[in-house]
Design a protein around this motif. Sequence first.
Motif, short mmCIF file in Angstrom:
data_model
loop_
_atom_site.label_atom_id
_atom_site.label_comp_id
_atom_site.label_asym_id
_atom_site.label_seq_id
_atom_site.Cartn_x
_atom_site.Cartn_y
_atom_site.Cartn_z
N LEU A 116 0.83 -1.20 0.00
CA LEU A 116 0.00 0.00 0.00
C LEU A 116 0.87 1.25 0.00
CD1 LEU A 116 -3.14 -0.32 2.28
CD2 LEU A 116 -2.97 0.68 0.00
N ALA A 117 1.90 1.25 0.82
CA ALA A 117 2.78 2.42 0.86
C ALA A 117 3.41 2.65 -0.51
CB ALA A 117 3.87 2.22 1.92
N CYS A 118 3.80 1.58 -1.18
CA CYS A 118 4.42 1.70 -2.50
C CYS A 118 3.41 2.20 -3.52
CB CYS A 118 4.99 0.34 -2.91
SG CYS A 118 5.77 0.36 -4.53
N ALA A 119 2.21 1.63 -3.51
CA ALA A 119 1.18 2.06 -4.46
C ALA A 119 0.87 3.54 -4.29
CB ALA A 119 -0.09 1.22 -4.28
N ARG A 120 0.81 4.00 -3.05
CA ARG A 120 0.49 5.41 -2.80
C ARG A 120 1.65 6.30 -3.22
NH1 ARG A 120 -2.63 3.83 2.83
NH2 ARG A 120 -4.60 3.31 1.78
N ALA A 121 2.88 5.84 -3.03
CA ALA A 121 4.02 6.64 -3.48
C ALA A 121 4.01 6.77 -5.00
CB ALA A 121 5.33 5.99 -3.01
N VAL A 122 3.75 5.67 -5.69
CA VAL A 122 3.75 5.71 -7.16
C VAL A 122 2.58 6.54 -7.68
CG1 VAL A 122 3.48 4.28 -9.23
CG2 VAL A 122 5.01 3.54 -7.40
N ALA A 123 1.41 6.37 -7.08
CA ALA A 123 0.22 7.08 -7.57
C ALA A 123 0.30 8.57 -7.25
CB ALA A 123 -1.03 6.46 -6.94
N ASN A 124 0.75 8.90 -6.05
CA ASN A 124 0.66 10.29 -5.60
C ASN A 124 1.90 11.12 -5.93
OD1 ASN A 124 -1.82 9.55 -4.52
ND2 ASN A 124 -0.95 9.09 -2.51
N GLU A 125 3.06 10.46 -5.96
CA GLU A 125 4.29 11.24 -6.17
C GLU A 125 4.88 11.04 -7.56
OE1 GLU A 125 6.84 10.07 -2.93
OE2 GLU A 125 5.16 10.22 -1.51
N ARG A 126 4.39 10.04 -8.28
CA ARG A 126 4.96 9.75 -9.60
C ARG A 126 3.89 9.67 -10.68
NH1 ARG A 126 9.96 8.21 -9.98
NH2 ARG A 126 9.36 7.21 -11.92
N ASP A 127 2.70 10.18 -10.37
CA ASP A 127 1.63 10.21 -11.36
C ASP A 127 1.29 8.82 -11.88
OD1 ASP A 127 -0.30 11.67 -12.67
OD2 ASP A 127 0.92 11.99 -14.46
N GLY A 128 1.47 7.81 -11.03
CA GLY A 128 1.07 6.45 -11.40
C GLY A 128 2.09 5.68 -12.21
N ALA A 129 3.26 6.29 -12.44
CA ALA A 129 4.27 5.62 -13.27
C ALA A 129 5.35 5.00 -12.38
CB ALA A 129 4.89 6.60 -14.25
N PHE A 130 5.55 3.70 -12.49
CA PHE A 130 6.64 3.06 -11.76
C PHE A 130 7.99 3.52 -12.31
CE2 PHE A 130 3.27 0.26 -10.49
CZ PHE A 130 3.65 -0.21 -9.25
N PRO A 131 9.01 3.64 -11.46
CA PRO A 131 10.36 3.88 -11.98
C PRO A 131 10.73 2.76 -12.94
CG PRO A 131 10.31 4.03 -9.58
CD PRO A 131 8.99 3.49 -10.00
#
Length: 356
Positions: A98-113
């Motif tokens: 969940l923490a990872c999904a929220r980081a990707v969705a909220n801080e990276r506009d949904g794009a994984f590195p």
Amino acid sequence: MRVEGNTKKIAEDLLGHYDVRARRLPWRAPPGANAADPYRVWLSEVMLQQTTVAAVIPYFTKFTERWPSVEALAAADDADVMAAWAGLGYYARARNLLACARAVANERDGAFPDTEDGLRDLPGVGAYTAAAVAAIAFGRRAVVVDANVERVVARLFAIDIPLPNARPAIRAAADSITPETRAGDFAQAVMDLGATICTARAPACGICPLRTDCAAVLTADPAAFPVKAAKKIRPHRLGHGWWIERPDGHVWLVRRSAKGLLGGMRALPSSDWEAAPDPTPPMTAQWRALAAPVAHIFTHFSLALTVHVAHVTENCQPPGEGEWWPLARIGDAGLPTLFRRAADAVMKESAQHARP
DNA sequence: CAGCCGTGGAA
DNA sequence: TTTCCAAGGCT
């Protein structure tokens, strides 16, 4: 150790086999399709950490139907995700998911590195998962080392250094056979091989596509690789669990603290688990213990949980935080296996009690 | 960095 | 029955 010339042949032999025999798995793009969805690759890799394919498949299906994108998962309630993960084990994975999904969705506009280094910074993503996602979802050349790769590589090169000291040598050997292109397919091919042919106990060397490349197959016992250090004995612990039932068919459930064993999961109130746990109940009532404790084996200790049952009045309020959960929906509470078994034991005994 | 962290299937 | 094991990460 093998010389340079053979390393290319290993990848060619294995990829040729993979092109024909790859397992069809829900998180794999079908042959000829576009690259796999990074969200699905990441989700599958996290679920597969120390967990078998057979155990993961129903959870992967459930998660992707309910939360089809990283944005959807990021917007989910913690309690729903923890309950959906119940039974799969290693619950820190669900918290980090969940923490990872929220980081990707909220801080990276949904794009994984799309690089190993970038992925490695995400919660719950270690060296293995970063390499696997970079290779499988983004086509990067990454050296993917998991337990399958360790076993296959230790056998290919007959590495007889005991684990974990063999890790640097195994990683170097894995690097030497990882191709410049199709590193993702190569990694999955090694894992398929490890799961179906180069298995831990009884490798099927006779049908192995790498039998002509393998040093261990020339030895008396190929299954002896990799060599492992002796393991410790598992201690035994005792515990008490408290089943507080109301006449209108509800039981008192609590949520365990976020860290540690079964962290963040719904549970019965219970004592600590140790050699001589405190048997004091959480409240005064008419307590009766189930005849047989619930036996459960964790990775690093075994447990006998004595379950104590009390029937309380409608207006009873146990101490501390918790919630009254309807017995008719106990299966939806998301109890980890230990407490699911405790609930089963209580319900079974009360059913027998009602019909003597 | 060695210990902690689940579970169920196979042999 | 018991033991071993599985696409590891975190501290």
